[in-house]
Enzyme design. Structure first.
Site, PDB file in Angstrom:
ATOM      1  N   SER A 146      66.451  73.412  -6.306  1.00  0.00           N
ATOM      2  CA  SER A 146      65.228  74.106  -6.075  1.00  0.00           C
ATOM      3  C   SER A 146      64.614  74.473  -4.765  1.00  0.00           C
ATOM      4  CB  SER A 146      63.993  73.238  -6.918  1.00  0.00           C
ATOM      5  OG  SER A 146      62.566  73.690  -6.630  1.00  0.00           O
ATOM      6  N   TYR A 159      58.478  65.443  -7.477  1.00  0.00           N
ATOM      7  CA  TYR A 159      59.334  66.424  -7.867  1.00  0.00           C
ATOM      8  C   TYR A 159      60.496  66.493  -6.582  1.00  0.00           C
ATOM      9  CZ  TYR A 159      61.623  70.937  -9.707  1.00  0.00           C
ATOM     10  OH  TYR A 159      61.962  71.698 -10.081  1.00  0.00           O
TER      11      TYR A 159
HETATM   12  P1  NAP Z   1      62.727  74.529 -18.804  1.00  0.00           P
HETATM   13  O1  NAP Z   1      62.775  76.046 -19.602  1.00  0.00           O
HETATM   14  O2  NAP Z   1      61.679  73.804 -19.079  1.00  0.00           O
HETATM   15  O3  NAP Z   1      64.192  74.178 -19.334  1.00  0.00           O
HETATM   16  C1  NAP Z   1      64.427  72.737 -18.875  1.00  0.00           C
HETATM   17  C2  NAP Z   1      65.572  72.471 -19.861  1.00  0.00           C
HETATM   18  O4  NAP Z   1      66.143  70.959 -19.343  1.00  0.00           O
HETATM   19  C3  NAP Z   1      65.261  72.465 -21.272  1.00  0.00           C
HETATM   20  O5  NAP Z   1      66.401  73.024 -21.995  1.00  0.00           O
HETATM   21  C4  NAP Z   1      65.104  70.934 -21.605  1.00  0.00           C
HETATM   22  O6  NAP Z   1      65.537  70.850 -23.004  1.00  0.00           O
HETATM   23  C5  NAP Z   1      66.227  70.211 -20.544  1.00  0.00           C
HETATM   24  N1  NAP Z   1      65.972  68.853 -20.658  1.00  0.00           N
HETATM   25  C6  NAP Z   1      64.785  68.194 -20.196  1.00  0.00           C
HETATM   26  N2  NAP Z   1      64.991  66.879 -20.151  1.00  0.00           N
HETATM   27  C7  NAP Z   1      66.280  66.810 -20.705  1.00  0.00           C
HETATM   28  C8  NAP Z   1      66.994  65.389 -20.998  1.00  0.00           C
HETATM   29  N3  NAP Z   1      66.637  64.424 -20.756  1.00  0.00           N
HETATM   30  N4  NAP Z   1      68.201  65.523 -21.402  1.00  0.00           N
HETATM   31  C9  NAP Z   1      68.889  66.870 -21.532  1.00  0.00           C
HETATM   32  N5  NAP Z   1      68.009  68.176 -21.298  1.00  0.00           N
HETATM   33  C10 NAP Z   1      66.852  67.997 -20.750  1.00  0.00           C
HETATM   34  O7  NAP Z   1      62.794  74.801 -17.303  1.00  0.00           O
HETATM   35  P2  NAP Z   1      63.589  75.828 -16.308  1.00  0.00           P
HETATM   36  O8  NAP Z   1      63.007  76.333 -15.453  1.00  0.00           O
HETATM   37  O9  NAP Z   1      64.728  76.537 -17.096  1.00  0.00           O
HETATM   38  O10 NAP Z   1      64.251  74.442 -15.766  1.00  0.00           O
HETATM   39  C11 NAP Z   1      65.744  74.544 -15.551  1.00  0.00           C
HETATM   40  C12 NAP Z   1      66.066  73.738 -14.191  1.00  0.00           C
HETATM   41  O11 NAP Z   1      65.852  74.772 -13.165  1.00  0.00           O
HETATM   42  C13 NAP Z   1      65.616  72.455 -13.666  1.00  0.00           C
HETATM   43  O12 NAP Z   1      66.298  71.524 -13.238  1.00  0.00           O
HETATM   44  C14 NAP Z   1      64.261  72.852 -13.096  1.00  0.00           C
HETATM   45  O13 NAP Z   1      63.925  71.738 -12.065  1.00  0.00           O
HETATM   46  C15 NAP Z   1      64.985  73.998 -12.173  1.00  0.00           C
HETATM   47  N6  NAP Z   1      64.177  75.090 -11.520  1.00  0.00           N
HETATM   48  C16 NAP Z   1      63.228  75.541 -11.997  1.00  0.00           C
HETATM   49  C17 NAP Z   1      62.392  76.326 -11.282  1.00  0.00           C
HETATM   50  C18 NAP Z   1      61.295  77.332 -12.190  1.00  0.00           C
HETATM   51  O14 NAP Z   1      60.349  77.691 -11.417  1.00  0.00           O
HETATM   52  N7  NAP Z   1      61.042  77.529 -13.403  1.00  0.00           N
HETATM   53  C19 NAP Z   1      62.576  76.553 -10.041  1.00  0.00           C
HETATM   54  C20 NAP Z   1      63.320  75.843  -9.378  1.00  0.00           C
HETATM   55  C21 NAP Z   1      64.296  74.907 -10.070  1.00  0.00           C
HETATM   56  P3  NAP Z   1      65.224  69.802 -24.078  1.00  0.00           P
HETATM   57  O15 NAP Z   1      63.621  69.453 -23.834  1.00  0.00           O
HETATM   58  O16 NAP Z   1      65.477  70.551 -25.395  1.00  0.00           O
HETATM   59  O17 NAP Z   1      66.025  68.435 -23.903  1.00  0.00           O
END
Ligand code: NAP
Length: 259
Positions: A146, A159
């Site tokens: 991120s 975070y």
């Molecule tokens: P999201 O839609 O909330 O997706 C998060 C995913 O992580 C879900 O599929 C969730 O699935 C999974 N997860 C959470 N806890 C878990 C666990 N204990 N074991 C296995 N899977 C788990 O959010 P996203 O934005 O796509 O996030 C994906 C990544 O991108 C994250 O690492 C986040 O920090 C990073 N990121 C996001 C942003 C943003 O603005 N959205 C920006 C920078 C980086 P389940 O709940 O089904 O397990």
């Protein structure tokens, strides 16, 4: 000349390279989009997350293999990893944020969740799969960190500290695996509209919507397209780090919003 992966050919009408990609956190957002892109590129994608019902419908559409996976649980990680036939690509994507609070009001449960999921989850998966990635002859580890891994922001220390730690784990491997056939790419996104903010604010949709209000955020597909590009480079090309933000975002807390 690398050995041809086994089972290359056409399966269920899809061209299959015989190569295997693993995507963690594949049930929504960036992970789900990565499953779709990598499956379209011919990988057999093993998609892991806790919401197995969602994974099963994504698997039905893409030909991916759905697995229950909790990256915070060593037994779950071991069961997932030992079921894989081989591994060529690992996308460390499972993660997220909980809460926004100054250090003086830090919620220790939120910190534990963020460190367990983003940092130790990535460590567990990476440690388990490095031998298979080396054995593939052309392994790739993509870690979704991120812009929170690049600089801190007020009220975000749980975070930002977890993402910094996840990034340092990933970047350290770039040196430790030098000489081995494994590439490492860190993708550091800014604001992407997914379920990220809904999770961060414990299901509060108004608070979550406000994060993206008046600006044009990235979407999950934007990040998955980058992962697909990285995965399709030849083995000698290592894209070390990609920082990608919406045009409307200069830094984590500096966003252009239409009034
Ligand atoms: P999201 O839609 O909330 O997706 C998060 C995913 O992580 C879900 O599929 C969730 O699935 C999974 N997860 C959470 N806890 C878990 C666990 N204990 N074991 C296995 N899977 C788990 O959010 P996203 O934005 O796509 O996030 C994906 C990544 O991108 C994250 O690492 C986040 O920090 C990073 N990121 C996001 C942003 C943003 O603005 N959205 C920006 C920078 C980086 P389940 O709940 O089904 O397990």
């Amino acid at each position: 000349m690398l050995p041809r992966p086994p089972c290359a050919g056409i399966h269920n009408g899809r061209v299959n390279s015989g190569k295997v990609a693993v995507v963690t956190g594949a049930s929504s957002g960036i992970g789900e989009a990565c499953v779709r892109v990598l499956a379209a590129q011919g990988y057999t994608v093993h998609a892991g997350a806790r919401r197995i019902d969602r994974l099963e419908s994504i698997a039905a559409e893409t030909g991916a293999v759905a697995h229950f996976l909790d990256v915070t649980d060593q037994e779950s990680v071991d069961a997932f990893c030992s079921s894989l036939p081989r591994v060529d690509v690992l996308v460390n994507n499972a993660g997220g944020a909980k809460g926004l609070a100054p250090v003086t009001e830090a919620n220790l449960d939120h910190w534990r969740w963020m460190w367990e999921t983003n940092v130790l989850g990535t460590l567990r998966m990476t440690k388990a799969l490095i031998p298979g990635l080396i054995a593939s002859g052309d392994g790739l580890i993509v870690t979704i960190t991120s812009i929170a891994a690049l600089s801190p922001y007020d009220n975000g220390s749980g975070y930002t500290s977890a993402k910094h730690a996840e990034a340092v784990l990933h970047r350290t491997l770039r040196g430790e695996l030098l000489g081995k056939p494994v590439r490492l790419t860190e993708v550091a996104p800014g604001a992407v509209e997914t379920e990220f903010s809904l999770v961060r604010f414990d299901g509060d949709a108004d608070r979550s919507d406000a994060v993206y209000r008046g600006m044009e955020p990235l979407v999950a597909q934007d990040i998955a397209d980058i992962v697909g590009f990285v995965a399709s480079r030849p083995p000698h090309v290592n894209i070390d780090q990609i920082v990608v933000k919406p045009r409307d975002q200069a830094e984590a807390g500096r966003v252009n919003r239409a009034t």
